[in-house]
Each structure stands twice: as structure tokens, then as C-alpha cells.
Write an enzyme that holds these catalytic residues in place. Structure first.
Site, PDB file in Angstrom:
ATOM      1  N   SER A 126       0.711  -1.284   0.127  1.00 54.41           N
ATOM      2  CA  SER A 126       0.057  -0.291   0.190  1.00 54.41           C
ATOM      3  C   SER A 126       0.664   1.197   0.159  1.00 54.41           C
ATOM      4  O   SER A 126       2.185   0.812   0.170  1.00 54.41           O
ATOM      5  CB  SER A 126      -0.878  -0.062   1.230  1.00 54.41           C
ATOM      6  OG  SER A 126      -0.417  -0.003   2.407  1.00 54.41           O
ATOM      7  N   SER A 128       1.325   3.705   2.594  1.00 56.74           N
ATOM      8  CA  SER A 128       1.337   4.515   3.524  1.00 56.74           C
ATOM      9  C   SER A 128       2.731   4.821   3.892  1.00 56.74           C
ATOM     10  O   SER A 128       2.807   5.570   4.699  1.00 56.74           O
ATOM     11  CB  SER A 128       0.518   3.081   4.437  1.00 56.74           C
ATOM     12  OG  SER A 128       1.484   2.462   4.387  1.00 56.74           O
ATOM     13  N   LYS A 183       5.462   0.039   9.093  1.00 55.92           N
ATOM     14  CA  LYS A 183       4.843   1.575   9.742  1.00 55.92           C
ATOM     15  C   LYS A 183       6.286   1.837   9.724  1.00 55.92           C
ATOM     16  O   LYS A 183       7.718   1.720  10.425  1.00 55.92           O
ATOM     17  CB  LYS A 183       4.294   1.947  10.685  1.00 55.92           C
ATOM     18  CG  LYS A 183       3.166   1.244  10.596  1.00 55.92           C
ATOM     19  CD  LYS A 183       2.338   2.231   9.265  1.00 55.92           C
ATOM     20  CE  LYS A 183       0.762   1.320   8.496  1.00 55.92           C
ATOM     21  NZ  LYS A 183       0.399   2.288   6.952  1.00 55.92           N
ATOM     22  N   SER A 287      -2.993   6.954   6.051  1.00 58.25           N
ATOM     23  CA  SER A 287      -2.101   5.730   6.573  1.00 58.25           C
ATOM     24  C   SER A 287      -3.012   5.490   8.046  1.00 58.25           C
ATOM     25  O   SER A 287      -3.367   6.222   8.526  1.00 58.25           O
ATOM     26  CB  SER A 287      -0.729   5.756   7.078  1.00 58.25           C
ATOM     27  OG  SER A 287      -0.484   4.806   8.046  1.00 58.25           O
TER      28      SER A 287
END
Length: 322
Positions: A126, A128, A183, A287
Site C-alpha cells: 500500500s 501508507s 510503519k 495511513s
């Protein structure tokens, strides 16, 4: 054994097929562990039972042939038709179910050890983490940087470094630990993290931002303001769209330590509990992270991401990143 092996391969095909088609979430670590154990069982059986049995049968055939020739020679028959060498080679040959199980054990074992304790590959699914990581980036994760963990159960047995602010970390999603997320560490245990008005503050100190112009996102085909941010000793780039406003609300799945966070229409304030981390994506307005589903416990940490080893759509992406 050939029937059992065929059944096992059939079960593997069904599992992989259902995983690929999205009928269930696969667990590659568990699958690799099971394959290692099963192929080890075949390898041990081959080494200590099947191979010796084939050797004994081949030796018996050779001895029987030699005895027959000796008896015929005593009778004055010096030339004897027939050669058992071909039959002997067939007796010594591994059947397909040994070749495709015990024969694969060394390779699977090496992959299992490397992936479980040293480095593990991941694919970015993705956006994010844009602009640091793009969709399609293939990255490597250092599995031992934060300590040695047992595979499958992810239990730390040897401590090493602790995650630091600014680290890019792969971890098991707290809401569903079958899924891996990536992350950046924003808050470590004891930190008070405030994200309000699209600005980040840690322990009362605003995190400095330096404008870097616009970033063009090829996937969304739009421009977004890019900034340089410094977390701890790490300088990295983020996307923050001042024109976009968000109303922060916790997900229903955010249960543990929910009282450590306070939500307003403009942002969220969280006190990071012991043994947990506050994670955020670099694409701040796109996100799903700790602002929504909570803190990441240390036992969910998989490793530290450190390099893009391939992007088939853009080879210039290969290299390390902050």
C-alpha cells in the site's frame, strides 16, 4: 509412502491455492516450519531406513549373481549371459517421493534459518509509507537487529537493540497478527505523542519539518506537499497535505490501553505504555496506524526494514532508505 506423499502435496496445493485466491490468510512462517519438519522426517527416514534397505537389496542381487556365475564356472561354463548392473542401479535409485521430499530438505532448511533469524523479504502492498517506500517495492528486513526470536511464535530469546524513533519497522498487525504491517516508529515507551493540526509533537517538543516542494504520486496521479522530518537521529521524508482535514476516531478494535489516548476533532494525544510503540506511516494523511488501532507490543515486532532490493517497475528504487 508414495500415496502419503501425494496426499501431502495435494494438501499443500490446496493451501497455497486458497491463499492465492484470498479464501484465507496464509502464514508463511508456519508453512516453512511445517515443510522443514516434514522434509526432515523424510530425510532421516531416507538416511537410516530407505537408503540402507535399497543398498541391502542391491548388494543381495549382486551377491546372488556372483554366486550363480561361480557355480556355472565350476560346471565349465565360463561365459554367462545377463548383466545385473542395470537392475542394481534401479534398485539404488531414489523414488520420486524421496527425491521431492528428502532431497528438498537442505534447501528448505537454509531458507528457514535465513528467513527466521537473519533476513526476511517483504513486498510493500500500500501507499501508507510514501514517499519513503512505494507500492511494489521489495524490501529486506533485518530479523536480528531487535533480538533473536523463535520462528512462528515470535518469542524473543536473545535481546539486542530496542526500536528507536525514526526506525522503519515490520510488525504483526495488533488487530490481526496474521497480517504484517510496516510503519515508522514515532513514539517509544513513556513518550507522549501528539498529532494535532497535522503537526507532530513528542514530549512537548514539536518535530521540525522542512518543506521540500511537491511529490508526484504515480499511483494516485496527484501532487502532495513533501517535507523533511527528523525523528531522533533519522532524517526522512513525509507527505502532509495541509489542505486536507481529518477527524480522528479510534477503531473499535482499539481496546488495549485505549484510555492512554485522548481524541479531538483536530488530532490525538497518546501516552505510550511500557513495552509498546506508537507507529505512523510517512504518508500521514493516507495511513491507518497507531492513531486509529493503537499501540504495537514488543512481541509483535518482526524486524527493521533497511533496503529496497528490487522494484520491477522502477530499478532506480534499489538501495537503502531512512
Amino acid at each position: 509412502m508414495s500415496t502419503l506423499t501425494a496426499v501431502l502435496y495435494g494438501a499443500l496445493a490446496v493451501y497455497l491455492g486458497g491463499w492465492f485466491l484470498g479464501h484465507w490468510i496464509g502464514n508463511f512462517s508456519l508453512l516453512l516450519f511445517v515443510l522443514t519438519v516434514v522434509t526432515l522426517g523424510y530425510w532421516l527416514a531416507e538416511r537410516f531406513r530407505f537408503a540402507p534397505a535399497r543398498q541391502t537389496a542391491a548388494d543381495t542381487l549382486a551377491a546372488s549373481d556372483a554366486q550363480r556365475r561361480a557355480e556355472l564356472q565350476k560346471m565349465g561354463i565360463a561365459q554367462v549371459d545377463g548383466d545385473v548392473s542395470v537392475a542394481r542401479e534401479k534398485l539404488l535409485m531414489q523414488p520420486w517421493w524421496i527425491d521431492w521430499t528428502a532431497g528438498l530438505f537442505p534447501v528448505i532448511l537454509v531458507v528457514f534459518v535465513l528467513r527466521s533469524f537473519l533476513f526476511e523479504p517483504f513486498k510493500i502492498p500500500s501507499g501508507s509509507m510514501i514517499p519513503t517506500l512505494l507500492v511494489g517495492d521489495l524490501i529486506l528486513v533485518n530479523k536480528f537487529h531487535y533480538g533473536v526470536r523463535l520462528p512462528v511464535i515470535n518469542k524473543k530469546i536473545i535481546a539486542n537493540n530496542d526500536p528507536q524513533r525514526g526506525d522503519v519497522v515490520v510488525f504483526r498487525y495488533p488487530v490481526d497478527t496474521r497480517i504484517d504491517y510496516i510503519k515508522r516508529v514515532v513514539g517509544v515507551p513513556g513518550d507522549e505523542v501528539v498529532y494535532s493540526g497535522q503537526k507532530l509533537t513528542i514530549n512537548g517538543q514539536p518535530v521540525p519539518l522542512t518543506p521540500l516542494g511537491d511529490f508526484y504520486d504515480e499511483d494516485s496521479m496527484r501532487y502532495a506537499p513533501k517535507f523533511s522530518e527528523k525523528l531522533g537521529a533519522v532524517n526522512h521524508n513525509i507527505l502532509v497535505d495541509p489542505k486536507r482535514t481529518s477527524i480522528y476516531q479510534p477503531m473499535e478494535a482499539f481496546e488495549k490501553f485505549r484510555d492512554n489516548c485522548r481524541y479531538t476533532a483536530e488530532g490525538v494525544t497518546c501516552k505510550v505504555p511500557a513495552g509498546h510503540y506508537f507507529m505512523m506511516g510517512d504518508n500521514r494523511d493516507n495511513s491507518q496506524d497507531s492513531r486509529y488501532w493503537g499501540f504495537v507490543p514488543d512481541e509483535n515486532i518482526v524486524g527493521r526494514a533497511f533496503v529496497v532490493w528490487m522494484n520491477f517497475g522502477n530499478l532506480r528504487r534499489i538501495g537503502s532508505f531512512n
